[in-house]
Design a protein around this motif. Structure first.
Motif, PDB file in Angstrom:
ATOM      1  N   GLN A  15      -9.832   7.702  -7.600  1.00  0.00           N
ATOM      2  CA  GLN A  15      -8.397   7.489  -7.461  1.00  0.00           C
ATOM      3  C   GLN A  15      -8.023   6.019  -7.469  1.00  0.00           C
ATOM      4  O   GLN A  15      -6.877   5.668  -7.698  1.00  0.00           O
ATOM      5  CB  GLN A  15      -7.892   8.130  -6.176  1.00  0.00           C
ATOM      6  CG  GLN A  15      -7.934   9.633  -6.222  1.00  0.00           C
ATOM      7  CD  GLN A  15      -7.554  10.256  -4.901  1.00  0.00           C
ATOM      8  OE1 GLN A  15      -7.498   9.589  -3.880  1.00  0.00           O
ATOM      9  NE2 GLN A  15      -7.308  11.552  -4.918  1.00  0.00           N
ATOM     10  N   SER A  16      -8.980   5.143  -7.217  1.00  0.00           N
ATOM     11  CA  SER A  16      -8.651   3.720  -7.142  1.00  0.00           C
ATOM     12  C   SER A  16      -8.248   3.157  -8.493  1.00  0.00           C
ATOM     13  O   SER A  16      -7.597   2.118  -8.563  1.00  0.00           O
ATOM     14  CB  SER A  16      -9.819   2.925  -6.565  1.00  0.00           C
ATOM     15  OG  SER A  16     -10.887   2.887  -7.473  1.00  0.00           O
ATOM     16  N   THR A  47       0.839  -1.196   0.000  1.00  0.00           N
ATOM     17  CA  THR A  47       0.000   0.000   0.000  1.00  0.00           C
ATOM     18  C   THR A  47       0.875   1.247   0.000  1.00  0.00           C
ATOM     19  O   THR A  47       1.866   1.336   0.709  1.00  0.00           O
ATOM     20  CB  THR A  47      -0.937   0.034   1.223  1.00  0.00           C
ATOM     21  OG1 THR A  47      -0.148  -0.027   2.404  1.00  0.00           O
ATOM     22  CG2 THR A  47      -1.905  -1.107   1.184  1.00  0.00           C
ATOM     23  N   MET A  64     -12.182   8.720  -3.474  1.00  0.00           N
ATOM     24  CA  MET A  64     -11.440   7.457  -3.423  1.00  0.00           C
ATOM     25  C   MET A  64     -11.816   6.556  -4.596  1.00  0.00           C
ATOM     26  O   MET A  64     -10.975   5.828  -5.114  1.00  0.00           O
ATOM     27  CB  MET A  64     -11.695   6.726  -2.116  1.00  0.00           C
ATOM     28  CG  MET A  64     -10.850   7.231  -0.987  1.00  0.00           C
ATOM     29  SD  MET A  64     -10.993   6.196   0.449  1.00  0.00           S
ATOM     30  CE  MET A  64      -9.609   5.097   0.188  1.00  0.00           C
ATOM     31  N   THR A 110      -2.381   6.130  -0.087  1.00  0.00           N
ATOM     32  CA  THR A 110      -3.544   5.295   0.207  1.00  0.00           C
ATOM     33  C   THR A 110      -3.700   5.133   1.713  1.00  0.00           C
ATOM     34  O   THR A 110      -4.804   5.219   2.240  1.00  0.00           O
ATOM     35  CB  THR A 110      -3.390   3.915  -0.463  1.00  0.00           C
ATOM     36  OG1 THR A 110      -3.251   4.110  -1.865  1.00  0.00           O
ATOM     37  CG2 THR A 110      -4.588   3.043  -0.192  1.00  0.00           C
ATOM     38  N   LYS A 150      -5.181   8.250   3.160  1.00  0.00           N
ATOM     39  CA  LYS A 150      -6.606   8.380   2.842  1.00  0.00           C
ATOM     40  C   LYS A 150      -7.437   7.419   3.700  1.00  0.00           C
ATOM     41  O   LYS A 150      -8.521   7.764   4.148  1.00  0.00           O
ATOM     42  CB  LYS A 150      -6.852   8.124   1.369  1.00  0.00           C
ATOM     43  CG  LYS A 150      -6.325   9.236   0.495  1.00  0.00           C
ATOM     44  CD  LYS A 150      -6.783   9.057  -0.916  1.00  0.00           C
ATOM     45  CE  LYS A 150      -6.138  10.018  -1.867  1.00  0.00           C
ATOM     46  NZ  LYS A 150      -6.078  11.372  -1.500  1.00  0.00           N
ATOM     47  N   MET A 156      -9.334   0.111  -0.600  1.00  0.00           N
ATOM     48  CA  MET A 156     -10.196   1.286  -0.778  1.00  0.00           C
ATOM     49  C   MET A 156     -11.658   0.871  -0.914  1.00  0.00           C
ATOM     50  O   MET A 156     -12.549   1.500  -0.336  1.00  0.00           O
ATOM     51  CB  MET A 156      -9.761   2.084  -2.010  1.00  0.00           C
ATOM     52  CG  MET A 156      -8.529   2.907  -1.801  1.00  0.00           C
ATOM     53  SD  MET A 156      -8.224   3.944  -3.245  1.00  0.00           S
ATOM     54  CE  MET A 156      -6.551   3.503  -3.621  1.00  0.00           C
ATOM     55  N   ASP A 189      -4.284  -2.060  -3.138  1.00  0.00           N
ATOM     56  CA  ASP A 189      -4.806  -0.762  -2.696  1.00  0.00           C
ATOM     57  C   ASP A 189      -6.267  -0.595  -3.108  1.00  0.00           C
ATOM     58  O   ASP A 189      -7.084  -0.080  -2.338  1.00  0.00           O
ATOM     59  CB  ASP A 189      -3.985   0.386  -3.282  1.00  0.00           C
ATOM     60  CG  ASP A 189      -2.616   0.504  -2.631  1.00  0.00           C
ATOM     61  OD1 ASP A 189      -2.363  -0.212  -1.653  1.00  0.00           O
ATOM     62  OD2 ASP A 189      -1.805   1.313  -3.121  1.00  0.00           O
ATOM     63  N   ARG A 190      -6.585  -1.035  -4.314  1.00  0.00           N
ATOM     64  CA  ARG A 190      -7.974  -0.924  -4.790  1.00  0.00           C
ATOM     65  C   ARG A 190      -8.902  -1.733  -3.900  1.00  0.00           C
ATOM     66  O   ARG A 190     -10.001  -1.295  -3.560  1.00  0.00           O
ATOM     67  CB  ARG A 190      -8.070  -1.403  -6.232  1.00  0.00           C
ATOM     68  CG  ARG A 190      -7.408  -0.459  -7.208  1.00  0.00           C
ATOM     69  CD  ARG A 190      -7.461  -0.981  -8.596  1.00  0.00           C
ATOM     70  NE  ARG A 190      -8.817  -0.853  -9.105  1.00  0.00           N
ATOM     71  CZ  ARG A 190      -9.180  -1.193 -10.320  1.00  0.00           C
ATOM     72  NH1 ARG A 190      -8.307  -1.698 -11.155  1.00  0.00           N
ATOM     73  NH2 ARG A 190     -10.411  -1.038 -10.723  1.00  0.00           N
ATOM     74  N   ALA A 195      -4.477   2.917  -8.703  1.00  0.00           N
ATOM     75  CA  ALA A 195      -3.796   2.176  -7.646  1.00  0.00           C
ATOM     76  C   ALA A 195      -3.558   0.723  -8.059  1.00  0.00           C
ATOM     77  O   ALA A 195      -4.156   0.224  -9.009  1.00  0.00           O
ATOM     78  CB  ALA A 195      -4.638   2.224  -6.379  1.00  0.00           C
TER      79      ALA A 195
END
Length: 145
Positions: A108-109, A50, A105, A54, A57, A120, A116-117, A112
Motif C-alpha cells: 500500500q505504500s 498523513t 503495508m 495510514t 494502520k 510506514m 506516509d511512505r 501513499a
C-alpha cells in the motif's frame, strides 16, 4: 568498411566540437546577467500530511507490536516447559500476523505520499527489529555466539 567507420567517427567528433563553439562567451553572458538571483521554488507543506487510513494502520501496528511484546514477556516468564510451548505457539501466530501486516503495508505504500511512505517504512522496520529480537530471545544461549 574501416574507411566508413573512420569517416563517421571523424564527422561525429567534428560535429561535437563545433557544437561547443556555437556560442561565444559574450553570447553566453547575455542570457545570464551578472546581478540576478536564481528563481526561487516554493514548497507547499501540509501540516497533517498523513492520511487517516495510514494513521489507522500505524495505530493497528502499534497495538499488534504491544500484543506481541506482552505475549513474549509471558512466554519468557513461563514456569514450565509446557506453558512455554503453548505460549510459543500463540506468539508465533502473532508474529505471522505481524508479517502479514508488514506485507500489506509494503504494497500500500506505493500509493501513499512521501511522508506516509517514510512513516510506514519506519514502522515496518521497528516491527521487524522487534520480531528479530524476540526470535533471538527464544534461542538457547549457546546458539547465540
Amino acid at each position: 568498411m574501416s574507411y566508413i567507420r573512420q569517416t563517421l567517427l571523424g564527422l561525429c567528433i567534428t560535429t561535437a566540437a563545433l557544437g561547443a563553439f556555437a556560442q561565444s562567451s559574450e553570447e553566453h553572458k547575455t542570457h545570464h546577467p551578472a546581478n540576478t538571483t536564481p528563481p526561487t521554488v516554493t514548497i507547499k507543506e501540509t501540516v497533517n500530511s498523513t492520511s487517516t487510513a495510514t494513521t489507522d494502520k500505524m495505530a493497528a501496528m502499534d497495538q499488534h507490536m504491544q500484543a506481541m511484546q506482552a505475549m513474549h514477556e509471558k512466554m519468557m516468564a513461563a514456569k514450565t516447559p509446557q506453558q512455554r510451548q503453548k505460549l510459543m505457539a500463540e506468539h508465533m501466530k502473532l508474529m505471522q500476523e505481524g508479517m502479514g501486516m508488514m506485507k500489506q503495508m509494503g504494497g500500500q505504500s506505493m500509493n501513499a505520499n512521501m511522508a506516509d511512505r517514510q512513516l510506514m517504512m519506519e514502522k515496518r522496520m521497528d516491527m521487524m527489529q522487534s520480531m528479530m529480537q524476540m526470535m533471538m530471545d527464544r534461542m538457547p544461549p549457546a546458539a547465540i555466539k
